[in-house]
Enzyme design. Structure first.
Site, PDB file in Angstrom:
ATOM      1  N   LYS A   1       0.798  -1.233   0.000  1.00  0.00           N
ATOM      2  CA  LYS A   1       0.000   0.000   0.000  1.00  0.00           C
ATOM      3  C   LYS A   1       0.824   1.273   0.000  1.00  0.00           C
ATOM      4  CE  LYS A   1      -3.575  -2.330   2.754  1.00  0.00           C
ATOM      5  NZ  LYS A   1      -4.305  -2.318   4.054  1.00  0.00           N
TER       6      LYS A   1
ATOM      7  N   LYS B   1     -13.044  -7.733   4.358  1.00  0.00           N
ATOM      8  CA  LYS B   1     -14.053  -6.727   4.666  1.00  0.00           C
ATOM      9  C   LYS B   1     -13.860  -5.434   3.888  1.00  0.00           C
ATOM     10  CE  LYS B   1     -11.791  -5.139   8.963  1.00  0.00           C
ATOM     11  NZ  LYS B   1     -10.719  -6.138   9.084  1.00  0.00           N
TER      12      LYS B   1
ATOM     13  N   LYS C   1      -8.796 -13.761  -1.165  1.00  0.00           N
ATOM     14  CA  LYS C   1      -9.286 -13.836   0.209  1.00  0.00           C
ATOM     15  C   LYS C   1     -10.595 -13.067   0.371  1.00  0.00           C
ATOM     16  CE  LYS C   1      -7.834 -12.568   4.921  1.00  0.00           C
ATOM     17  NZ  LYS C   1      -6.746 -11.980   5.728  1.00  0.00           N
TER      18      LYS C   1
END
Length: 341
Positions: free
Chosen positions: A111, A194, A191
């Site tokens: 990131k 959320k 995966k």
């Protein structure tokens, strides 16, 4: 070594079934041992965020933990930002960490790197180490993708203990035996998360039953018609079998022969997921904001005693005088009264 355990839940998105299977259920089932659980709202600040959404997700995560069976009388539950010791130990551990070892952490590689990247994303793993070391934790239940962070925590604890004496308990990572990594229904090789950009393959804990069923019935399967547990050749069907095993406490390879067709398997998975989540959703909607806030406040008060003691111990070991008990006044050293004018 202490048998205390810890689990942190980052409020960056609604909790989903993978969170329940990999972290929440093991936490609830293990409450016969001393356990600490916290909502990691400080970690949510490492990337751009909406303050109101962060507040709402923090309460939602805490509420779902309570609704899933976390008992605040047995498990310490608190909001990370309510405990000043997290901020303090974070900085003190930065003084034991090197740039190279935190720069290698996977989250920063994935990131970070740009000029606009927040510095907190780089130092985030050190805050995670502080989260663990504050409470003298022996075991940290994590997914395998988080093992690197526990290894860094171990390295920092061992290094600090070698330099300054036996201050920290050195933790180890543990992993759930089944369903530690559920796949996205729309892309079973990815995966279930959320914060996935597309949510049609993610089963959120608060999804209504009709939404859960629709997502499962539209799940990606594989070529052929045989229901078999083979994650390499049949990732879609294998993921559905993992979901079913998660909900029924079965084994995916043993469940496969019970379903001759993909449709029958999907129906069984939908029924099992809805049955698992219905009581959690019901209890969640019965909780009020005041109930959740009260549980968090009580947990923070409980957690502070040990956490503050850890910080004092660390300060004293590092030579900071604020880590030593304040001297008490005695009759032999009377205080001077302030002058009156």
């Amino acid at each position: 070594m202490s048998d205390r355990r810890i689990s942190g839940f980052k409020p960056t998105g609604p909790l989903q079934l993978g969170n329940y299977a990999g972290a929440i259920r093991p936490l609830v089932l293990g409450q016969d041992r001393p356990t600490v659980a916290f909502v990691a709202d400080l970690h949510a600040l490492t990337v751009p965020h909406d303050p109101e959404r962060l507040r709402a997700l923090t309460l939602q995560v805490a509420g779902l933990l309570l609704a899933s069976g976390l008992d605040p009388r047995r498990t310490i539950l608190y909001r990370q930002s309510d405990l000043a010791a997290h901020y303090e130990l974070h900085y003190l551990l930065e003084c034991a960490a090197s740039y190279g070892e935190v720069h290698r952490m996977i989250q920063f590689k994935e990131k970070g790197g740009g000029s606009g990247t927040r510095l907190s994303l780089l130092t985030y793993p050190v805050l995670m180490a502080a989260d663990i070391l504050l409470h003298d934790i022996a075991e940290v239940p994590v997914g395998r993708d988080q093992r690197q962070h526990v290894e860094l925590t171990r390295d920092l604890a061992l290094r600090f203990n070698e330099r300054h004496g036996p201050v920290f308990t050195v933790p180890r990572a543990t992993h759930p035996a089944i369903a530690a990594r559920l796949g996205d229904l729309a892309d079973p090789t990815a995966k279930m998360g959320k914060t996935n950009a597309a949510t049609n393959g993610v089963l959120f804990l608060l999804d209504p039953p009709d939404v859960l069923r629709r997502k499962i019935m539209r799940a990606v399967t594989d070529a052929g018609t045989e229901v078999a547990y083979d994650p390499e050749r049949k990732p879609g069907v294998s993921n559905l079998l993992e979901l079913l095993a998660t909900c029924t406490n079965g084994r995916p390879e043993q469940l496969a022969p019970d379903y001759p067709r993909y449709g029958a398997l999907k129906t069984a998975v939908a029924d099992a997921v809805i049955a698992l989540l219905e009581p959690i959703q019901r209890r969640y909607h019965e909780l009020g904001t005041d109930d959740i806030e009260q549980a968090l406040a009580q947990g923070a008060e409980q957690a502070a005693e040990r956490a503050d003691a850890t910080v004092r111990r660390v300060k004293a070991a590092m030579g900071l005088t604020s880590g030593r008990p304040a001297p008490s006044s005695t009759p032999e050293t009377p205080r001077t009264a302030p002058a009156r004018h």
